[in-house]
Enzyme design. Structure first.
Site, short mmCIF file in Angstrom:
data_model
loop_
_atom_site.label_atom_id
_atom_site.label_comp_id
_atom_site.label_asym_id
_atom_site.label_seq_id
_atom_site.Cartn_x
_atom_site.Cartn_y
_atom_site.Cartn_z
N ASP A 1 59.69 -22.65 -5.34
CA ASP A 1 60.26 -23.89 -5.85
C ASP A 1 61.51 -24.22 -5.03
OD1 ASP A 1 60.03 -25.49 -8.86
OD2 ASP A 1 61.85 -25.77 -7.66
N ILE A 2 61.68 -25.49 -4.70
CA ILE A 2 62.80 -25.93 -3.88
C ILE A 2 64.13 -25.84 -4.64
CG2 ILE A 2 62.81 -28.41 -4.46
CD1 ILE A 2 62.78 -28.90 -1.38
N HIS B 1 50.69 -27.59 -12.07
CA HIS B 1 51.36 -26.44 -11.46
C HIS B 1 51.80 -25.48 -12.54
CE1 HIS B 1 54.26 -29.73 -12.04
NE2 HIS B 1 55.18 -28.82 -12.31
N HIS C 1 54.64 -22.71 -13.19
CA HIS C 1 55.89 -22.12 -12.73
C HIS C 1 55.82 -20.62 -13.01
CE1 HIS C 1 58.44 -25.91 -12.63
NE2 HIS C 1 57.48 -26.32 -13.44
P1 AMP Z 1 57.91 -29.99 -13.20
O1 AMP Z 1 59.27 -30.50 -13.61
O2 AMP Z 1 57.31 -29.02 -14.17
O3 AMP Z 1 56.96 -31.13 -12.89
O4 AMP Z 1 58.13 -29.14 -11.89
C1 AMP Z 1 58.18 -29.68 -10.61
C2 AMP Z 1 58.88 -28.67 -9.75
O5 AMP Z 1 58.67 -29.00 -8.39
C3 AMP Z 1 60.41 -28.63 -9.95
O6 AMP Z 1 60.79 -27.32 -10.39
C4 AMP Z 1 60.96 -28.96 -8.56
O7 AMP Z 1 62.13 -28.23 -8.25
C5 AMP Z 1 59.80 -28.60 -7.66
N1 AMP Z 1 59.75 -29.29 -6.38
C6 AMP Z 1 59.96 -30.60 -6.15
N2 AMP Z 1 59.79 -30.88 -4.84
C7 AMP Z 1 59.49 -29.70 -4.23
C8 AMP Z 1 59.20 -29.32 -2.88
N3 AMP Z 1 59.18 -30.21 -1.88
N4 AMP Z 1 58.93 -28.02 -2.62
C9 AMP Z 1 58.95 -27.12 -3.63
N5 AMP Z 1 59.18 -27.41 -4.91
C10 AMP Z 1 59.45 -28.68 -5.22
#
Ligand code: AMP
Ligand code: ZN
Length: 113
Positions: free
Chosen positions: A31-32, A99, A101
């Protein structure tokens, strides 16, 4: 593939990701914005908006995603971990491509916020 979906673009290699492991059906990447020492996202290559939707159309791909969760825990040497699937904006889902986590590497409190 949905061209306006961030995670489809990661799957397509159009956006870079720190990949941890992958299978024919799933990809795991960091995760970023990590919320713990280990914070990995496991996603299906197939675009479905959330976990229930994926399970409904391709249960074997959901099983594959969970097998990859276990592989991530093994790679990062996690004793225990939490797996979260946010569904809907009210639950803070921000990317509408299923996704999981995978969060670990620190003490996790219960209940979650
Ligand atoms: P959610 O809020 O459950 O939809 O989770 C989306 C996740 O994607 C968040 O934890 C973000 O930090 C993560 N995220 C967003 N953009 C990226 C990216 N380019 N690479 C990796 N993780 C990302
Ligand atoms: Zn997508």
């Amino acid at each position: 593939m949905s061209t306006d979906c961030l995670f489809c673009r990661i799957i397509a290699g159009e956006i870079p990701a720190d990949v941890v492991a992958e299978t024919e059906h799933s990809l795991a990447f960091r995760d970023i914005s990590p919320q713990a020492p280990t914070h990995v996202l496991v996603i299906p290559r197939r675009h479905e908006p959330n976990a229930a939707a994926l399970a409904a159309v391709a249960p074997e791909e959901m099983a594959d995603a969970w097998a990859l969760v276990a592989r991530v825990a093994e790679i990062d040497g996690l004793e225990g971990y939490r797996t979260v699937a946010n569904t809907g904006a009210a639950a803070q889902q921000t990317v509408f491509h299923m996704h999981l986590h995978v969060i670990g590497g620190r003490e996790l409190t219960w209940p979650p916020g």
